[in-house]
Design a protein around this motif. Structure first.
Motif, short mmCIF file in Angstrom:
data_model
loop_
_atom_site.label_atom_id
_atom_site.label_comp_id
_atom_site.label_asym_id
_atom_site.label_seq_id
_atom_site.Cartn_x
_atom_site.Cartn_y
_atom_site.Cartn_z
N ARG A 1 0.83 -1.21 0.00
CA ARG A 1 0.00 0.00 0.00
C ARG A 1 0.86 1.26 0.00
O ARG A 1 0.53 2.24 -0.66
CB ARG A 1 -0.94 -0.01 1.22
CG ARG A 1 -2.02 -1.08 1.14
CD ARG A 1 -3.19 -0.74 2.05
NE ARG A 1 -2.81 -0.68 3.45
CZ ARG A 1 -2.82 -1.71 4.28
NH1 ARG A 1 -3.19 -2.91 3.84
NH2 ARG A 1 -2.47 -1.55 5.54
N TYR A 2 1.96 1.22 0.74
CA TYR A 2 2.87 2.37 0.78
C TYR A 2 3.46 2.64 -0.60
O TYR A 2 3.51 3.80 -1.04
CB TYR A 2 3.98 2.10 1.79
CG TYR A 2 5.11 3.11 1.74
CD1 TYR A 2 4.98 4.36 2.32
CD2 TYR A 2 6.31 2.79 1.10
CE1 TYR A 2 6.02 5.29 2.27
CE2 TYR A 2 7.35 3.71 1.04
CZ TYR A 2 7.20 4.94 1.63
OH TYR A 2 8.23 5.84 1.57
N LYS B 1 2.21 1.86 -3.49
CA LYS B 1 1.15 2.39 -4.36
C LYS B 1 0.92 3.87 -4.07
O LYS B 1 0.75 4.69 -4.99
CB LYS B 1 -0.13 1.60 -4.17
CG LYS B 1 -0.10 0.20 -4.77
CD LYS B 1 -1.43 -0.51 -4.58
CE LYS B 1 -1.41 -1.89 -5.23
NZ LYS B 1 -2.71 -2.61 -5.01
N ALA B 2 0.89 4.24 -2.77
CA ALA B 2 0.67 5.63 -2.40
C ALA B 2 1.81 6.51 -2.89
O ALA B 2 1.57 7.63 -3.39
CB ALA B 2 0.53 5.75 -0.87
#
Length: 212
Positions: free
Chosen positions: A187-188, A190-191
């Motif tokens: 997720r990191y 992707k962010a």
């Protein structure tokens, strides 16, 4: 054992690592090469954080006798015994079925756990823990900038040993936390990709006076 050791939970005990192993074995001194040969050989670059990395493999022609003494089995652990970086000395990785039958190079030591006493996955995790790293790194001997740990020193490492059911539960919980950490990392990333794409757009608007 020393009275300075941290107190363990009830039913736990300290054990010398050697008492939990069928034995230790250094790897082959034969020269390895990228050119395919009879046997795949794992080396220091293949020892990741608790796991074996199957990239960058080399090969060696070993006699049948030597290969029989070096062939890895699922549940074995490979440990780095010599390296210029003390943080890599003693790093261990668990042999999974994918790597059964591979051989290994001379800067590695094979540990073969007594599975009736210790769960290999638990031992793999505990070898990466701070108390064990402390035992390895503080007395690590250095000659010409190369740090070492030998099989006798490995056998004398003190390992906290819970009952097997607790070992299995510890393994389960640690693996669950690692999966959560991997998901957070995804997720990191992707962010960060989104932010990297967004920033030029925001800056362009700012320079055009379009931000309100």
């Amino acid at each position: 054992f020393s009275d300075d050791l941290p107190q363990l939970p009830e039913a736990w005990r300290y054990a010398y690592l050697g008492s939990l192993l069928h034995g230790t074995k250094y790897g082959t001194a034969k020269k390895c090469d990228y050119k395919p040969a009879a046997y795949k050989v794992l080396r220091i670059p293949n020892i990741g954080e608790g796991r074996i990395i199957g990239d960058d493999l080399k090969y060696a022609d070993l006699s049948d006798r030597e290969y029989q003494t070096l062939a890895l089995e699922p549940g074995d652990l490979l440990l780095i015994r010599s390296n210029g970086s003390v943080s890599l000395v003693g790093r261990a990785a668990l042999v999974t079925p994918n790597f059964a039958g591979y051989a290994y190079a001379g800067y590695l030591i094979r540990l073969r756990p007594k599975t009736e006493k210790v769960v290999p996955e638990y031992l793999n995790q505990v070898l990466a823990s701070f108390p064990i790293r402390f035992q390895i790194e503080v007395p690590a001997r250095s000659t010409s900038g190369v740090n070492n740990i030998n099989s006798e020193e490995v056998a004398n490492l003190l390992v906290p040993l819970p009952p097997k059911m607790e070992q299995l539960e510890i393994v389960r919980r640690v693996e669950d936390l690692m999966q959560q950490a991997d998901a957070i990392q995804v997720r990191y990333q992707k962010a960060m990709t989104f932010v990297d794409k967004l920033m030029p757009s925001i800056l362009a608007k700012a320079f055009r006076g379009e931000l309100t």
